[in-house]
Design a protein around this motif. Structure first.
Motif, short mmCIF file in Angstrom:
data_model
loop_
_atom_site.label_atom_id
_atom_site.label_comp_id
_atom_site.label_asym_id
_atom_site.label_seq_id
_atom_site.Cartn_x
_atom_site.Cartn_y
_atom_site.Cartn_z
N VAL A 129 51.97 54.06 25.21
CA VAL A 129 52.15 54.88 24.02
C VAL A 129 53.13 56.01 24.33
N SER A 130 53.64 56.60 23.27
CA SER A 130 54.52 57.76 23.38
C SER A 130 54.32 58.60 22.13
N HIS A 131 54.18 59.92 22.31
CA HIS A 131 54.00 60.79 21.15
C HIS A 131 54.67 62.13 21.41
N GLU A 132 54.69 62.96 20.37
CA GLU A 132 55.46 64.21 20.44
C GLU A 132 54.69 65.36 21.06
N PHE A 133 53.46 65.14 21.50
CA PHE A 133 52.64 66.21 22.05
C PHE A 133 52.65 66.20 23.58
N PHE A 134 52.28 67.32 24.17
CA PHE A 134 51.86 67.33 25.56
C PHE A 134 50.44 66.75 25.61
N CYS A 135 50.13 66.06 26.69
CA CYS A 135 48.78 65.56 26.90
C CYS A 135 48.35 65.94 28.31
N LEU A 136 47.27 66.69 28.43
CA LEU A 136 46.75 67.08 29.73
C LEU A 136 45.46 66.31 29.99
N VAL A 137 45.35 65.73 31.17
CA VAL A 137 44.16 64.98 31.57
C VAL A 137 43.59 65.64 32.81
N TYR A 138 42.32 66.06 32.74
CA TYR A 138 41.65 66.68 33.88
C TYR A 138 40.41 65.87 34.22
N MET A 139 40.30 65.45 35.48
CA MET A 139 39.20 64.60 35.91
C MET A 139 37.97 65.44 36.25
N VAL A 140 36.95 65.34 35.41
CA VAL A 140 35.70 66.03 35.66
C VAL A 140 34.90 65.30 36.74
N SER A 141 34.95 63.97 36.72
CA SER A 141 34.31 63.17 37.77
C SER A 141 35.01 61.82 37.85
N GLY A 142 34.82 61.13 38.98
CA GLY A 142 35.42 59.82 39.15
C GLY A 142 36.92 59.88 39.38
N LYS A 143 37.59 58.77 39.06
CA LYS A 143 39.04 58.71 39.20
C LYS A 143 39.63 57.84 38.09
N ARG A 144 40.92 57.99 37.87
CA ARG A 144 41.59 57.30 36.78
C ARG A 144 43.06 57.12 37.13
N THR A 145 43.65 56.03 36.67
CA THR A 145 45.06 55.78 36.88
C THR A 145 45.83 56.08 35.60
N VAL A 146 46.96 56.75 35.74
CA VAL A 146 47.85 56.97 34.60
C VAL A 146 49.26 56.64 35.03
N THR A 147 49.99 55.95 34.17
CA THR A 147 51.39 55.60 34.43
C THR A 147 52.26 56.36 33.44
N ILE A 148 53.24 57.10 33.95
CA ILE A 148 54.14 57.89 33.12
C ILE A 148 55.57 57.47 33.43
N ASN A 149 56.24 56.93 32.42
CA ASN A 149 57.63 56.46 32.61
C ASN A 149 57.78 55.60 33.86
N ASP A 150 56.87 54.61 33.98
CA ASP A 150 56.91 53.60 35.05
C ASP A 150 56.49 54.11 36.42
N CYS A 151 56.02 55.36 36.53
CA CYS A 151 55.49 55.89 37.79
C CYS A 151 53.97 56.02 37.66
N SER A 152 53.23 55.47 38.63
CA SER A 152 51.77 55.47 38.55
C SER A 152 51.17 56.56 39.43
N TYR A 153 50.08 57.16 38.94
CA TYR A 153 49.38 58.21 39.64
C TYR A 153 47.89 57.90 39.59
N VAL A 154 47.18 58.21 40.66
CA VAL A 154 45.74 58.11 40.69
C VAL A 154 45.18 59.53 40.69
N LEU A 155 44.41 59.85 39.65
CA LEU A 155 43.80 61.18 39.55
C LEU A 155 42.38 61.11 40.08
N ASN A 156 42.06 61.99 41.01
CA ASN A 156 40.72 62.10 41.56
C ASN A 156 39.99 63.28 40.93
N GLU A 157 38.71 63.36 41.18
CA GLU A 157 37.90 64.45 40.63
C GLU A 157 38.50 65.81 40.97
N GLY A 158 38.63 66.68 39.96
CA GLY A 158 39.17 68.02 40.15
C GLY A 158 40.68 68.11 39.99
#
Length: 288
Positions: free
Chosen positions: A50-79
């Motif tokens: 997806v792509s939209h006109e807003f900023f989007c902030l993701v903060y990991m309260v617990s666990g982990k999650r993967t996010v891909t931004i413009n073909d670059c992947s990141y793994v977010l850990n708790e905190g």
């Protein structure tokens, strides 16, 4: 004291409720803001880009999650958090299902390059930033319980949070016209004025509460808002009065008392001076 997870759990699990907004604000203050709490195991996950006109902030309260931004992947850990800039193509992976994430969608006033410069990298929040998020969520919860003044407080505290994460990610990033150290304090002053919109707050009271001289406060306030503190408060109180005129059957005297005027006549004169309309004319125009 509630855990941060318990605080976040007071938020809805999606962003389908109305966003908060605020006008006439300094840089890095959100003009549109939605917060929600996402629990991974409650949703079917998919890699939709997806792509939209807003900023989007993701903060990991617990666990982990993967996010891909413009073909670059990141793994977010708790905190950890990541900031997705406007118009960036992004998606969330489905390999991690057991997570809890606080998400914020927002736009900012003025120059957003300061935030864009620190986007698409994952950083870790400290207790200080988490505390500011707690205050933001607390104000937003009050707003959802029909405390209209809490909306401005929520926006102001989130503005403080944006300043804090910008300092985490790029402490050397400077802004030419406004001093970085002034804005968090200034945002707190705006939040305090919003919380006390039912009365007139004196410069002496602000000086004592925020440990700043009256002359410095007046000078910096006018510099950033292009209006005096007194007139800023007056306009905010009148705006609230106009909301009540249009949405309630309260008498002019009752509305005047709610927005900090000593008499109905004082409210009517101020409204006439600022808008050119009387309460009667305003209410009649709103009804049609």
């Amino acid at each position: 004291m509630k855990s941060f997870r318990e605080v976040c759990a007071e938020l809805p699990e999606n962003s389908n409720y109305g966003g908060l907004g605020m006008s006439a604000v300094p840089p890095l203050m959100p003009e549109h803001l939605k917060l929600y709490f996402r629990i991974g195991r409650n949703y079917q996950m998919w890699n939709r880009v997806v792509s939209h006109e807003f900023f989007c902030l993701v903060y990991m309260v617990s666990g982990k999650r993967t996010v891909t931004i413009n073909d670059c992947s990141y793994v977010l850990n708790e905190g950890e958090f990541i900031l997705i800039p406007p118009y960036a193509k992004h998606s969330f992976g489905d390999e991690y299902r057991d997570f809890e994430a606080l998400q914020a969608v927002f736009t900012v006033s003025g120059d957003d390059r300061r935030l864009t410069a620190v986007s698409a990298q994952n950083w870790r929040l400290s207790r200080k930033e988490e505390k500011t998020l707690r205050l933001t969520i607390a104000c937003l919860t009050r707003w959802r319980d029909e405390d209209s003044t809490a909306a401005e407080e929520a926006v102001c505290y989130f503005g403080v949070f944006l300043r804090q994460i910008q300092s985490i990610a790029a402490p050397g990033l400077k802004q030419s016209k406004l001093q970085d150290s002034e804005l968090p304090l200034f945002n707190k002053i705006i939040a305090y004025l919003a919380a006390n919109r039912h009365r007139h707050v004196t410069v002496a009271e602000l000086s004592k509460k925020f440990h700043i001289s009256g002359s410095t406060l007046r000078q910096h306030f006018r510099k950033k808002m292009n209006v005096s503190i007194g007139h800023y408060q007056l306009v905010r109180r009148l705006n609230r009065g106009m909301e009540l005129l249009g949405s309630t059957d309260l008498s002019v005297a009752e509305i005047a008392e709610k927005v900090g005027f000593s008499s109905a006549n004082g409210f009517m004169l101020a409204l006439k001076r600022e808008t050119g309309e009387t309460p009667k004319h305003f209410r009649r125009r709103w009804q049609y």
